[in-house]
Design a protein around this motif. Sequence first.
Motif, mmCIF file in Angstrom:
data_model
loop_
_atom_site.group_PDB
_atom_site.id
_atom_site.type_symbol
_atom_site.label_atom_id
_atom_site.label_comp_id
_atom_site.label_asym_id
_atom_site.label_seq_id
_atom_site.Cartn_x
_atom_site.Cartn_y
_atom_site.Cartn_z
ATOM 1 N N CYS A 1 -4.452 8.960 -3.018
ATOM 2 C CA CYS A 1 -3.373 9.951 -2.997
ATOM 3 C C CYS A 1 -2.205 9.425 -2.160
ATOM 4 C CB CYS A 1 -3.865 11.269 -2.412
ATOM 5 S SG CYS A 1 -5.181 12.047 -3.360
ATOM 6 N N GLY A 2 -1.031 9.966 -2.417
ATOM 7 C CA GLY A 2 0.131 9.536 -1.655
ATOM 8 C C GLY A 2 1.370 10.303 -2.056
ATOM 9 N N GLU A 3 2.433 10.095 -1.309
ATOM 10 C CA GLU A 3 3.695 10.765 -1.570
ATOM 11 C C GLU A 3 4.567 9.908 -2.494
ATOM 12 O OE1 GLU A 3 4.424 13.780 -0.532
ATOM 13 O OE2 GLU A 3 2.519 13.936 0.555
ATOM 14 N N SER B 1 6.651 7.316 -0.707
ATOM 15 C CA SER B 1 5.952 6.099 -0.303
ATOM 16 C C SER B 1 5.875 5.103 -1.462
ATOM 17 C CB SER B 1 4.542 6.446 0.190
ATOM 18 O OG SER B 1 3.842 5.269 0.554
ATOM 19 N N TRP C 1 -1.335 3.172 -10.961
ATOM 20 C CA TRP C 1 -1.194 4.551 -10.522
ATOM 21 C C TRP C 1 -0.186 5.246 -11.438
ATOM 22 C CZ3 TRP C 1 3.812 5.818 -9.281
ATOM 23 C CH2 TRP C 1 4.667 4.774 -8.919
ATOM 24 N N LYS D 1 0.836 -1.205 0.000
ATOM 25 C CA LYS D 1 0.000 0.000 0.000
ATOM 26 C C LYS D 1 0.870 1.255 0.000
ATOM 27 C CE LYS D 1 -3.864 2.103 2.535
ATOM 28 N NZ LYS D 1 -4.764 2.190 1.383
ATOM 29 N N GLY D 2 0.836 1.996 -1.108
ATOM 30 C CA GLY D 2 1.593 3.235 -1.200
ATOM 31 C C GLY D 2 0.709 4.459 -1.299
ATOM 32 N N LEU D 3 -0.616 4.252 -1.371
ATOM 33 C CA LEU D 3 -1.570 5.351 -1.481
ATOM 34 C C LEU D 3 -2.600 5.238 -0.369
ATOM 35 C CD1 LEU D 3 -2.214 5.207 -5.346
ATOM 36 C CD2 LEU D 3 -0.638 6.719 -4.127
ATOM 37 N N ASP D 4 -3.235 6.344 -0.032
ATOM 38 C CA ASP D 4 -4.257 6.302 1.009
ATOM 39 C C ASP D 4 -5.609 5.905 0.421
ATOM 40 O OD1 ASP D 4 -5.379 8.558 -0.199
ATOM 41 O OD2 ASP D 4 -4.486 9.958 1.230
#
Length: 207
Positions: free
Chosen positions: A30-32, A35, A55, A23-26
Motif C-alpha cells: 500500500c502507499g500514497e 509517493s 502496481w 520504493k513507493g509502497l510499504d
Amino acid sequence: NHGADSGTRIVGVGPGLKIMPLKGLDATGCGEVASLLNCLKYAVDNGAKVISNSWGIDKRKTDFDDILAYAADKGVVAVFAAGNSALDVIYSSPAGNPDVITVAASNYQDRIASFSNYGVGVDLAAPGGDCASMGGVDDYVLSALAATHNAHFTPALGSYYTRARGTSMACPHVAAAAGLILARHPDYSIDEVRFALRNSADPLTGA
C-alpha cells in the motif's frame, strides 16, 4: 544467482542491465499516490531508460497523466502491469494510459490468465499465470499441476523463491526486454520500442 548452496542457476531476462530500485509502497503493498509520483519523477530525472511498475489502481485516475507525459517527453519507456481484476484495462491507472506499455499475464498454456485485465489498451502478455519466478521445466510442469488441482497452490521454492501469479510477475519480463532493445538501439523512440516488442510477440489463444 545465489550460488551453489542455493541450488539455483538463475539469469534474469535482462542480464547486464543496471537496476535503480525505488520504493513507493510499504511492506503490505500500500502507499500514497504522491509517493508513487515522486518515484516516477525521480527515476526519470536520474537517468532511467525503462521504468518497471508492478502496481496500479482499478479505476481511472488522472493524477498520473502529467508525470507519464513528462516521462514520455523525456523518452523514458514506462511499463505497467495490466492488473488482476479481469477488467478492461482502459478503466485502470496508470495501465490504461496510452503513454505506457501495458502488460497482461499469460499462463502455462500460453493463454491469457483468467484473472488478468485485458482490452485494446494491453500491448502484450508475458508469463505471470501461476508461474515460478525461477522458471525451468520442472516448475513449468508444477505450474500446470497447480492450476489443474489447486488454483491457490503457491509452494515455496527453496530458501529464496516462491511461486506467485499476477501481472506483477509479467511486467518485469517486458521491462527487461525493453531494456535489451534500448541497449542494442539506444536511439529508439518509445513507439519504436513498443513496435519491436509487439512485432516480436506471438498471438495468444483467447487474447
